[in-house]
Structure formats: C-alpha cells, structure tokens
Motif scaffolding. Structure first.
Motif, PDB file in Angstrom:
ATOM      1  N   LEU A  15       0.962  11.516   8.850  1.00 21.82           N
ATOM      2  CA  LEU A  15      -0.249  11.119   9.555  1.00 21.82           C
ATOM      3  C   LEU A  15      -0.235   9.611   9.785  1.00 21.82           C
ATOM      4  O   LEU A  15       0.349   8.861   8.993  1.00 21.82           O
ATOM      5  CB  LEU A  15      -1.483  11.512   8.751  1.00 21.82           C
ATOM      6  N   PRO A  16      -0.876   9.147  10.841  1.00 24.35           N
ATOM      7  CA  PRO A  16      -0.845   7.705  11.129  1.00 24.35           C
ATOM      8  C   PRO A  16      -1.334   6.828   9.972  1.00 24.35           C
ATOM      9  O   PRO A  16      -0.728   5.792   9.680  1.00 24.35           O
ATOM     10  CB  PRO A  16      -1.759   7.574  12.352  1.00 24.35           C
ATOM     11  N   ASP A  17      -2.402   7.257   9.299  1.00 25.07           N
ATOM     12  CA  ASP A  17      -2.937   6.400   8.231  1.00 25.07           C
ATOM     13  C   ASP A  17      -2.137   6.502   6.937  1.00 25.07           C
ATOM     14  O   ASP A  17      -2.432   5.809   5.966  1.00 25.07           O
ATOM     15  CB  ASP A  17      -4.414   6.691   7.977  1.00 25.07           C
ATOM     16  N   GLU A  18      -1.107   7.374   6.909  1.00 24.56           N
ATOM     17  CA  GLU A  18      -0.218   7.461   5.750  1.00 24.56           C
ATOM     18  C   GLU A  18       0.994   6.541   5.888  1.00 24.56           C
ATOM     19  O   GLU A  18       1.798   6.427   4.973  1.00 24.56           O
ATOM     20  CB  GLU A  18       0.259   8.906   5.554  1.00 24.56           C
ATOM     21  N   GLN A  19       1.131   5.917   7.054  1.00 26.54           N
ATOM     22  CA  GLN A  19       2.270   5.039   7.297  1.00 26.54           C
ATOM     23  C   GLN A  19       2.210   3.804   6.393  1.00 26.54           C
ATOM     24  O   GLN A  19       1.119   3.353   6.006  1.00 26.54           O
ATOM     25  CB  GLN A  19       2.246   4.556   8.751  1.00 26.54           C
ATOM     26  N   GLU A  20       3.379   3.251   6.079  1.00 31.51           N
ATOM     27  CA  GLU A  20       3.420   1.881   5.562  1.00 31.51           C
ATOM     28  C   GLU A  20       3.209   0.978   6.775  1.00 31.51           C
ATOM     29  O   GLU A  20       4.098   0.876   7.626  1.00 31.51           O
ATOM     30  CB  GLU A  20       4.754   1.577   4.883  1.00 31.51           C
ATOM     31  N   GLN A  21       2.054   0.367   6.860  1.00 29.79           N
ATOM     32  CA  GLN A  21       1.678  -0.320   8.095  1.00 29.79           C
ATOM     33  C   GLN A  21       2.385  -1.664   8.212  1.00 29.79           C
ATOM     34  O   GLN A  21       2.215  -2.551   7.388  1.00 29.79           O
ATOM     35  CB  GLN A  21       0.161  -0.498   8.158  1.00 29.79           C
ATOM     36  N   MET A  22       3.163  -1.803   9.285  1.00 30.53           N
ATOM     37  CA  MET A  22       3.822  -3.061   9.637  1.00 30.53           C
ATOM     38  C   MET A  22       3.593  -3.291  11.128  1.00 30.53           C
ATOM     39  O   MET A  22       4.505  -3.106  11.949  1.00 30.53           O
ATOM     40  CB  MET A  22       5.322  -2.998   9.335  1.00 30.53           C
TER      41      MET A  22
END
Length: 699
Positions: free
Chosen positions: A427-434
């Motif tokens: 899911l998008p909000d499970e990404q390691e956000q960079m």
C-alpha cells in the motif's frame, strides 16, 4: 570432435583472460547465479575449503569427486567425504558469465578444468557444469567423475519434506522439489522458493549414470569403488533426514593428453515467479515454450554448442572492453559483479498486460521488489549494455504509480518499491517514503533510457504521473527539508545537498523527456526552473574548498555522486568545475580502501565511490579510486558476495552483500565508451531466440 572443441573454448577462456586473474582473490565466487533464489556461491579461496552456499550463507551444497585409475579418489568440490584428499587447486578465474577452476592431482598426472557457464540471456534458468580432463604425464588414465546436488535447491528450510523423481528418456533428468508446494507462501529477503523443481540433467546417457538417495551413501560407494545403491524410495522425508541427493557418475574411460569434455546441466523451473498485485506471473520462457519444461530441457541440450560459443564470445568482448577502458583491475571487478547484477532479476509474463515484465530484488538490505533507489545505482550497467532491460524493470513501477493495479496509489511522489519478494502488494502508506529520492531517480533513469533508445513511445501512458513527480520536485526544491535519501542507514538528513542536487537534475531530466516528444516550450520552462534551483544550490551549498553535506552545516562534506547524471544526460545545470572541485577535495579524504561517504564516519559505499571516481578527467585519479575498490574486493577479510557498504579504513563489511547496485561500477564504461551504448553483448537477447515464439526478448 565437438567435445574437444568445447573443451578448447574453456581452455581459451582461461588463457585469454585479460590481466592476471590468478592474482585476484574474490570475496566470494559466483557458481550458479541466475535468480535471487538460485544463487550458489563459494565463500572460500579453494572450492574444497567449504561447502557451497546461497548468497545469504545458507547451505546449497554440491559435491564433486574424481577417481583416477580406479585406485585413488580426490575431492574437487565441497568438504565431503572429509577423509578424501583434495585435488590441488591451481587457479580460479571469474568471468562475466563463466567461472573456471583449474585443478591437478598432487602428483601432477591429471588435470581437471571445471567450469560453471551461465547463458547470457536472463530468461534461461540454467547453468552448464563442464568437466574438461586431460593427462599431464604422457600416459593414459582411466577417469570417472562424481557430481551431486543436495536437497535444498527447491526448499527454504531443512525441516521441509523433499520429494525426488527421475525421467530416463533420451536424457536422464534427476528432479528434487518440496513435497508440499504453495507458490508465494513465503516471502522475504534471505528466503528461497519452496515451490518449483530443481533438475540435474545428464545429456549423454552413454557416459553418465544417475542416482538418487542418501548423499553420504552415494559418495561413499563411489569412493570405495562399490556398486552404487539403488534409488532411495523412502520419500518424501525432511531434508535433514539422511539428506537425499541427486548424483551423476560420468565415465570418461581412457584420458590422454588430449582433453576430454563432458557436461551436466542444473536447471530450475519455479513454475510461478512473481505475484504482481494478484496476478500469478510465470517465468517468461514458459509462455514461449507452451508451459513445457521438457522443451526447455531439450533446448538447453540442443543449443549447448551455440550457448557455449556465445558465452565465450560475450566474455571476451566484455572483458576486452572493460580492460581497454580501465585496465585489468577494472575488468576483473566488472567480471565479478555481472552475475551479481543479473542474478537479482526475474523476467515474467503477464497475461493481463500481454507483455513480459522484469523485476529486481533488492537483496540483503531488504527483500523488496524493484526498489527504485536500488535500480538507480545499478542503472549504469543497463544504460551501457542494454537500456531496454532498464526500461522493462521500471515499467511495473510506472504501472503501479499509474493505478493500473488493484491498489490505489495516491502519493505525489514516486513509489519506493512494489512489495516483498516475490509478492507485489504494498500500500502507498506502507512505503519507506523517499519523496525527492525516488521521484528524481525515476525521471533521471527514464531520461537516460530515452536518450539511449532514441524513442519515448513507451512513456505514453505515464505522462500524467511524471508531471506530478516533476511538480513535486519543483515545489520542494531547492531545499528538500528533512527527508530520507537512499543512504537511509544514516537516518534523515535535513537540507541534504546531495539529495537536492538529485532533485535539481531530476527536474532537468523531465525537461529532456518533454523535449523528446516535441514539448519544447514546457521543456524550457522546467529547465529554467531547474537552473534557478541550481544557482541557489551553488551558493548555499558552498564551503571553502568543497560543497557541504547540508546547507546549514559548514565544515562538512559528502560525496555528491548524484552529479554524475549531469554527464550521463549531457545537462549543463552546474558548471564543469563543480565536479572538479569536489573531486580534488575527495582526494584529501582517501583512506586505505576508498573514500568515506561523508564527514560523519569512515563508512563508504562502493557504488557511489565508483560514481565520484568518474568526476575526474584525469585517468590516473580514476585508476587510484577504482584501485581502492579492487583492493577491497581482493583483501576484505569478510567473505561474502561483494558488498557495497564497508569501512573505508579497514575493509570490513558493515552490511549488505550480493546487491545489484554494483552495476554502478559500469559508470566509467558508460561515460568513456559511448560507441557501445545500444549494443548488447552478443546474446540471444538481441537476436532471435532458438526459433521460439519471441515474447521475452525486448527491443
């Protein structure tokens, strides 16, 4: 005559290797490396010092024995039986698609040259294991060879039950597999498939005999010159319970000074390779060959001669190119990491999209699928040799961001990855956000692909997505704030100058993409905005003799490796003396094994170090830095597939191994040998593949 011919190919491959590979001690030697799961290495100087293992270090054991004149048996592969003396290992040579060991008996009567040869097309899930034997003393000797494979190639855990079977048609195929198979039931980093079928194939029944049973019993019978046991029927059983093996005995009969050659094939059919947002995708070859592994086995045998010739030619070409560019040490590094790069890839077929798909496993730093900031450092290898492959590995990421899957992607920046190998479902909000890292990475790589291929038609569905990324970069620059970058082991770095540099170049890359489709006015607008950000950067990042780690931290520094994409894309956002200033400063920070990543510690990254080595126009300066990378590979006390993260002062690995990011060392070749930009090594990937219905080869 053919057996002699292909023995000569192997011998030629040893003698024509540029430089002196005999002086090179790889930290680990690739043997059978054609997927993240089937990745077999030797972690020792000698092939008999330890048993073969997966890249993670877990057991994937093979064993080899040789019997001379029915009187003396020697080991040449593995540690068992431990009471059997070893052949003397004379040399190991690692080439891009082949590893060659040379042995002799202690009394120098017989020589064995053992080669593991990997077809250059990544769609081919098999390796040829070739045995070339000759007498050294002018006499004739009766020679038999024994080779076995343990049970773990198709399992993830030794407690799992293993099943085995054989077919004896025109060839003998010995198969081992997990008894209870549920595709995609496990996922993760160091895990392996526990579904699919591991085949050990003896193509020539006139000289090979196959056996299946308790490995200790099979080996002991061979050592004692006893009749081999009948096939074990106590199956299935846990792999650790009298560990079963598939074994072949090859009877070479009388061997003289003329080399006699024979071979086996290890082939793995995983049936399903990737679960891409609920679509079960098979390996691409299954689509070309009507889901029939027998056809693949027959193809591997029928095209043995052409494949071996292709491997030899491709090795010679790549080694020569790398040597001409950077010398023998550079060539040896490139040879060592080639299968490490391609072995992280899996090509599948998507019925839903009616096209092949390519995925990259992050490996060791995480088990993620198609991590964008892992694809990015690997990209020089692909941009130089085969930009179509880089395009193909980015398309599943583009499709996910473009909401072509059953998951709604709603972020204003590019994804970090697609899931955990081998399941894409994040899911998008499970990404390691960079946010800035991945958005700029995607635009930079896509611009590189478009320039190399001289076409942008594949981007047609994705312009809206790329526009969102470009607008995000533009709104966030020139200061990215407190974000993670790819060097996330350092934690978030606020006002990071190297990250800002990437974002600025990424915006320039988007302008290149717009220009490629005739959108000149919009391209000019974005390029002017990128230039404004670059002008800010040049003032805000400047220290006395270099550019800072962070805008707000004077007396700091960092490798500005992202700047190299200005040269790759022929952008002119930063003055040419920017790279030279940085390069001169790095020289003052050099340690025994390379340049630290930044002023915070002595840790370094081999991929990024190779990029900053290419800042300089001085060939001697480049040679010095690449020489440090060679020194690390040759002298690091930690034995594992080449790491990219280590202490630059002592060569100790800090983490990571076998990662495809080592494609970054091909940056020098990409920049210095542009004549091969669109020419892939002579392989089936750039020609008609064996008369198949051509679906896996891309153009």
């Amino acid at each position: 005559m053919k057996r002699v011919l292909f023995a000569l190919l192997i011998i030629l491959a040893v003698t024509k290797a540029n430089g002196d590979p005999g002086d090179f001690r790889p930290p680990a030697v690739p043997l059978i490396v054609f997927s993240p799961h089937i990745s077999v290495w030797s972690f020792s100087d000698n092939l008999t010092d330890s048993d073969t293992v997966h890249w993670s270090g877990s057991p994937l054991d093979f064993h080899g024995l040789i019997d001379i004149d029915n009187t003396q048996v020697y080991r040449f592969l593995g540690t068992l039986p431990s009471n059997v003396p070893r052949l003397i290992q004379k040399k190991v040579v690692v080439q891009p698609w082949r590893t060659i060991y040379t042995f002799s008996t202690p009394d120098n009567t017989v020589e064995l040259v053992l080669a593991f040869s990997q077809p250059t097309a990544i769609e081919d899930p098999y390796t040829y294991i070739t045995f070339n034997v000759r007498a050294l003393d002018g006499k004739a000797h009766n020679v038999r060879l024994y080779f076995d494979e343990g049970p773990m190639l198709g399992l993830n855990d030794k407690n799992e039950k293993v099943f085995w079977s054989r077919t004896d048609d025109n060839v003998t195929v010995l198969t081992m597999n997990a008894y209870n198979q549920i595709p995609f039931s496990i996922r993760g980093d160091a895990t392996r498939n526990n579904w699919g079928y591991a085949h050990l194939i003896g193509p020539n029944k006139t000289v090979t005999n196959g056996y299946q049973g308790f490995g200790d019993n099979l080996r002991q019978a061979f050592v004692n010159h006893q009749a081999m046991p009948s096939d074990d029927t106590r199956k299935p059983r846990p792999a650790h319970d009298q560990s079963p093996s598939s074994a072949f005995i090859i009877n070479l009969d009388q061997v003289t000074s003329q080399t006699i050659s024979s071979y086996l094939i290890f082939l793995f059919d995983d049936v399903y390779s990737m679960l891409y947002f609920e679509e079960w995708q098979p390996p691409c070859w299954r689509t070309e060959l009507n889901n029939d592994p027998k056809q693949l086995i027959q193809e591997a045998i029928s095209y043995y001669e052409s494949n071996m010739a292709d491997i030899t030619d491709s090795n010679e070409l790549l080694i020569t190119l790398l040597t001409n560019i950077g010398g023998s040490q550079y060539s040896l590094l490139g040879s060592l990491v080639t299968r490490q790069i391609t072995g992280a890839l899996t090509r599948t077929w998507s019925d839903k999209q009616n096209r092949s798909a390519l995925y990259m496993k992050e490996i060791s730093s995480d088990g993620d699928v198609s991590t964008v900031d892992v694809i990015y450092p690997s990209s020089p290898y692909f941009l130089w040799l085969h930009p179509e492959m880089l395009r193909d590995v980015l398309i599943p990421v583009l499709a996910y961001a473009n909401n072509e899957t059953d998951i709604h992607y709603n972020l204003a920046w590019a994804p970090h990855h697609l899931g955990t190998w081998s399941v894409c479902d994040i899911l998008p909000d499970e990404q390691e956000q960079m946010p800035m890292e991945e958005s700029a990475n995607m635009l930079l790589m896509l611009a590189g692909i478009v320039q190399k291929l001289n076409k942008a038609d594949f981007l047609q569905p994705y312009w809206d997505v790329m526009e969102v990324w470009a607008q995000y970069l533009n709104s966030t620059l020139p200061d990215p704030g407190n974000q993670l970058c790819t060097d996330d082991f350092e934690g978030p770095s606020p006002h990071n100058c190297n990250l800002a540099l990437k974002g600025i170049l990424g915006l320039g890359a988007y302008a290149i993409l717009l220009n490629s489709t005739g959108q000149a006015q919009r391209a000019t607008t974005y390029m002017n905005q990128a230039q404004d950000h670059a002008n800010y950067w040049l003032k805000a990042a400047r220290d006395d003799q270099n550019y800072r780690l962070q805008y707000d931290l004077p007396n700091t520094w960092s490798q500005k490796y992202n700047l190299i994409f200005q040269s790759i894309l022929s952008l002119n956002l930063f003055p040419t003396d920017t790279a030279k200033l940085e390069s001169n400063y790095y020289a003052s920070k050099m340690l025994d094994f390379g340049i630290p990543l930044d002023s915070r510690s002595k840790l370094t990254k081999a991929d990024w170090t190779s990029w900053v080595a290419s800042f300089s126009d001085d060939l001697k300066e480049k040679d010095v830095i690449f020489g440090k990378l060679y020194k690390f590979a040759n002298e690091s006390p930690d034995r594992m597939p080449l790491s990219d993260w280590y202490d630059a002062s002592n060569g100790h690995v800090l983490g990571f191994r076998a990662r495809p990011v080592m494609g970054g060392i091909f940056i020098r070749a990409l920049l210095e040998s542009p004549l091969v930009d669109n020419i892939y090594i002579k392989s089936k990937q750039s020609s008609k593949r064996h008369g198949r219905v051509n679906k896996c080869t891309t153009s």
